[in-house]
Motif scaffolding. Structure first.
Motif, PDB file in Angstrom:
ATOM      1  N   UNK A  41      51.174 123.952   7.308  1.00  0.00           N
ATOM      2  CA  UNK A  41      52.523 123.281   7.167  1.00  0.00           C
ATOM      3  C   UNK A  41      53.348 122.768   8.590  1.00  0.00           C
ATOM      4  N   UNK A  42      53.653 121.709   8.799  1.00  0.00           N
ATOM      5  CA  UNK A  42      54.099 121.575  10.109  1.00  0.00           C
ATOM      6  C   UNK A  42      55.757 122.257  10.318  1.00  0.00           C
ATOM      7  N   UNK A  43      56.180 122.734   8.975  1.00  0.00           N
ATOM      8  CA  UNK A  43      57.293 123.423   9.115  1.00  0.00           C
ATOM      9  C   UNK A  43      57.301 124.949   9.765  1.00  0.00           C
ATOM     10  N   UNK A  44      55.803 125.308   9.875  1.00  0.00           N
ATOM     11  CA  UNK A  44      55.433 126.471  10.502  1.00  0.00           C
ATOM     12  C   UNK A  44      56.098 126.624  11.892  1.00  0.00           C
ATOM     13  N   UNK A  45      56.555 127.610  12.359  1.00  0.00           N
ATOM     14  CA  UNK A  45      57.217 127.852  13.703  1.00  0.00           C
ATOM     15  C   UNK A  45      56.096 127.619  14.798  1.00  0.00           C
ATOM     16  N   UNK A  46      56.224 127.371  15.893  1.00  0.00           N
ATOM     17  CA  UNK A  46      55.028 127.132  16.761  1.00  0.00           C
ATOM     18  C   UNK A  46      54.459 128.470  17.331  1.00  0.00           C
ATOM     19  N   UNK A  47      55.223 129.546  17.378  1.00  0.00           N
ATOM     20  CA  UNK A  47      54.815 130.963  17.816  1.00  0.00           C
ATOM     21  C   UNK A  47      53.526 131.402  16.736  1.00  0.00           C
ATOM     22  N   UNK A  48      53.863 131.047  15.433  1.00  0.00           N
ATOM     23  CA  UNK A  48      53.120 131.477  14.517  1.00  0.00           C
ATOM     24  C   UNK A  48      51.760 130.700  14.603  1.00  0.00           C
ATOM     25  N   UNK A  49      51.954 129.386  14.810  1.00  0.00           N
ATOM     26  CA  UNK A  49      50.739 128.544  14.739  1.00  0.00           C
ATOM     27  C   UNK A  49      49.930 128.945  16.077  1.00  0.00           C
ATOM     28  N   UNK A  50      50.838 129.189  17.091  1.00  0.00           N
ATOM     29  CA  UNK A  50      49.732 129.688  18.257  1.00  0.00           C
ATOM     30  C   UNK A  50      49.327 131.081  17.850  1.00  0.00           C
ATOM     31  N   UNK A  51      49.555 131.974  17.247  1.00  0.00           N
ATOM     32  CA  UNK A  51      49.020 133.313  16.756  1.00  0.00           C
ATOM     33  C   UNK A  51      47.910 133.009  16.008  1.00  0.00           C
ATOM     34  N   UNK A  52      48.008 132.033  15.035  1.00  0.00           N
ATOM     35  CA  UNK A  52      46.892 132.015  14.046  1.00  0.00           C
ATOM     36  C   UNK A  52      45.598 131.180  14.891  1.00  0.00           C
ATOM     37  N   UNK A  53      46.195 130.178  15.989  1.00  0.00           N
ATOM     38  CA  UNK A  53      45.081 129.888  16.673  1.00  0.00           C
ATOM     39  C   UNK A  53      44.166 130.903  17.475  1.00  0.00           C
ATOM     40  N   UNK A  54      44.876 131.760  17.946  1.00  0.00           N
ATOM     41  CA  UNK A  54      44.212 133.016  18.646  1.00  0.00           C
ATOM     42  C   UNK A  54      43.434 133.783  17.632  1.00  0.00           C
ATOM     43  N   UNK A  55      43.809 134.264  16.528  1.00  0.00           N
ATOM     44  CA  UNK A  55      43.200 134.889  15.555  1.00  0.00           C
ATOM     45  C   UNK A  55      41.936 134.094  15.100  1.00  0.00           C
ATOM     46  N   UNK A  56      42.087 132.887  14.699  1.00  0.00           N
ATOM     47  CA  UNK A  56      40.974 132.056  14.092  1.00  0.00           C
ATOM     48  C   UNK A  56      40.008 131.885  15.232  1.00  0.00           C
ATOM     49  N   UNK A  57      40.366 131.436  16.221  1.00  0.00           N
ATOM     50  CA  UNK A  57      39.348 131.424  17.421  1.00  0.00           C
ATOM     51  C   UNK A  57      38.573 132.553  17.688  1.00  0.00           C
ATOM     52  N   UNK A  58      39.035 133.857  17.454  1.00  0.00           N
ATOM     53  CA  UNK A  58      38.663 134.934  17.766  1.00  0.00           C
ATOM     54  C   UNK A  58      37.357 135.305  16.650  1.00  0.00           C
ATOM     55  N   UNK A  59      37.735 134.839  15.194  1.00  0.00           N
ATOM     56  CA  UNK A  59      36.802 134.965  14.439  1.00  0.00           C
ATOM     57  C   UNK A  59      35.602 134.043  14.534  1.00  0.00           C
ATOM     58  N   UNK A  60      35.965 132.654  14.949  1.00  0.00           N
ATOM     59  CA  UNK A  60      34.769 131.772  15.047  1.00  0.00           C
ATOM     60  C   UNK A  60      33.739 132.068  16.287  1.00  0.00           C
ATOM     61  N   UNK A  61      34.481 132.719  17.318  1.00  0.00           N
ATOM     62  CA  UNK A  61      33.527 133.307  18.239  1.00  0.00           C
ATOM     63  C   UNK A  61      32.861 134.691  18.067  1.00  0.00           C
ATOM     64  N   UNK A  62      33.111 135.160  16.892  1.00  0.00           N
ATOM     65  CA  UNK A  62      32.551 136.608  16.566  1.00  0.00           C
ATOM     66  C   UNK A  62      30.951 136.438  16.459  1.00  0.00           C
ATOM     67  N   UNK A  63      30.110 137.009  16.900  1.00  0.00           N
ATOM     68  CA  UNK A  63      28.678 136.627  16.705  1.00  0.00           C
ATOM     69  C   UNK A  63      28.224 136.825  15.465  1.00  0.00           C
ATOM     70  N   UNK A  64      28.742 137.723  14.466  1.00  0.00           N
ATOM     71  CA  UNK A  64      28.006 137.684  13.056  1.00  0.00           C
ATOM     72  C   UNK A  64      28.676 136.620  12.375  1.00  0.00           C
ATOM     73  N   UNK A  65      29.972 136.247  12.607  1.00  0.00           N
ATOM     74  CA  UNK A  65      30.417 135.024  11.746  1.00  0.00           C
ATOM     75  C   UNK A  65      29.502 133.632  12.238  1.00  0.00           C
ATOM     76  N   UNK A  66      29.445 133.474  13.635  1.00  0.00           N
ATOM     77  CA  UNK A  66      28.616 132.284  14.191  1.00  0.00           C
ATOM     78  C   UNK A  66      27.279 132.457  13.475  1.00  0.00           C
TER      79      UNK A  66
END
Length: 325
Positions: free
Chosen positions: A259-284
């Protein structure tokens, strides 16, 4: 008496940070389970990817991540649900190309993807594969086009719904090849595949992972994939682009938004965590086995890509006069 309004104003101003700062500096992860909403039923490519990612994400952040399937209306029900969700960071959406870049050009929605949904990161992308029932009697894309020209309107193609990536891939190929195959929309990929296997329809722009076992069994014939390059999942199947239609590109993709109502700091943190997951060798490794290519990136990169895809498919919708059937 005149000082009272002024004093009240200062009192309100003094209290203001107490009401606004928690929203901006909310603890991460959220104190309640995280909902990862998917716009399609369990068992499909989107659901499989979401469950794999949710499991790893939950392990990384130490919080339960629940995959919440909300199928219907080509994924638009799920997208509207998240657009209306609180901006507390506890609701994410595994959004898809249809509702984010195609549907807005075809129908009136209860949400605006640009205004009401905030990009986090691209998730995965993958091409579709044009498959035909073995009984159609063609084995190459050239033979399919020749048959379609010989019998205008005599061949049909299935999609997982009006406005879906598979629908637009078929419409784009009709335009490029100068043919008129008839679109048959289904409420998801499973019923479309069932009718294709039963010989009730001629062709389907399917996900590679879904069609793969039936290609191996000989029940379906793969003619071409819809991306610019051959997927690792189907290295022996040519692309439409290399089969006489240079530049043809119609890929499926799923991205993380909130939701666009989500504060930017939370969106940035979710980006960090999701990028970490998508780059994990076992997930890839697991995603690639399903024919899905992980595409982690920045929030700005996703915003630009969504805008580009919206412009591309908006043009196709207008030129082909496509409506929400």
């Amino acid at each position: 008496m005149r000082k009272r309004p002024l004093l009240q104003a200062f009192a309100a101003l003094a209290l203001w940070p107490a009401f606004t700062l928690p929203a901006q500096a909310q603890d991460f992860p959220p104190k309640k389970p995280v909902n990862l909403v998917v716009g399609f039923a369990a068992g499909g490519a989107a659901d499989a990817a979401a469950r794999l990612i949710a499991k790893k994400l939950g392990e990384n952040i130490g919080q339960t991540v629940i995959v919440d399937n909300k199928p219907g209306a080509g994924g638009n029900i799920a997208h509207q649900f998240v657009a209306n969700a609180p901006g507390d960071g506890a609701t994410l959406l595994f959004g898809s190309v249809g509702p984010l870049a195609i549907s807005p050009h075809m129908m009136k929605l209860g949400y605006d993807p640009v205004r009401d949904l905030a990009p986090i990161t691209m998730g995965v992308n993958f091409p579709n594969v044009l498959v035909v029932h073995a009984g159609v009697g063609v084995k190459t894309l050239a033979e399919f086009v020749a048959l379609a020209k010989k019998k205008p309107g005599g061949l049909d193609f299935a999609s997982s719904g009006a406005g879906s990536a598979s629908h637009l891939a078929g419409e784009l190929f009709n335009a490029r090849a100068g043919i008129e195959t008839v679109h048959i929309p289904y409420k998801g990929g499973a019923p479309a595949l069932q009718d294709l296997l039963g010989g009730r329809i001629a062709s389907y722009y399917s996900t590679p992972a879904t069609a793969g076992p039936h290609i191996d069994s000989g029940k379906l014939i793969p003619l071409a994939t819809t991306g610019l390059s051959r997927p690792a999942f189907m290295p022996n199947v040519p692309t439409i682009a290399e089969s006489g239609y240079p530049g043809f590109n119609a890929t499926n993709w799923y991205a993380f938004v909130a939701s666009s109502k989500t504060p930017k700091p939370l969106l940035d943190r979710w980006n960090l965590e999701l990028v970490k997951v998508l780059n994990a060798p076992d997930v890839r490794e697991q995603l690639l086995k399903h024919g899905l290519s992980p595409q982690p990136g920045t929030r700005d990169e996703l915003a630009r890509y969504m805008a580009s895809e919206s412009a591309t498919w908006g043009k196709v919708v207008r030129e082909r006069k496509i409506s929400a059937e």
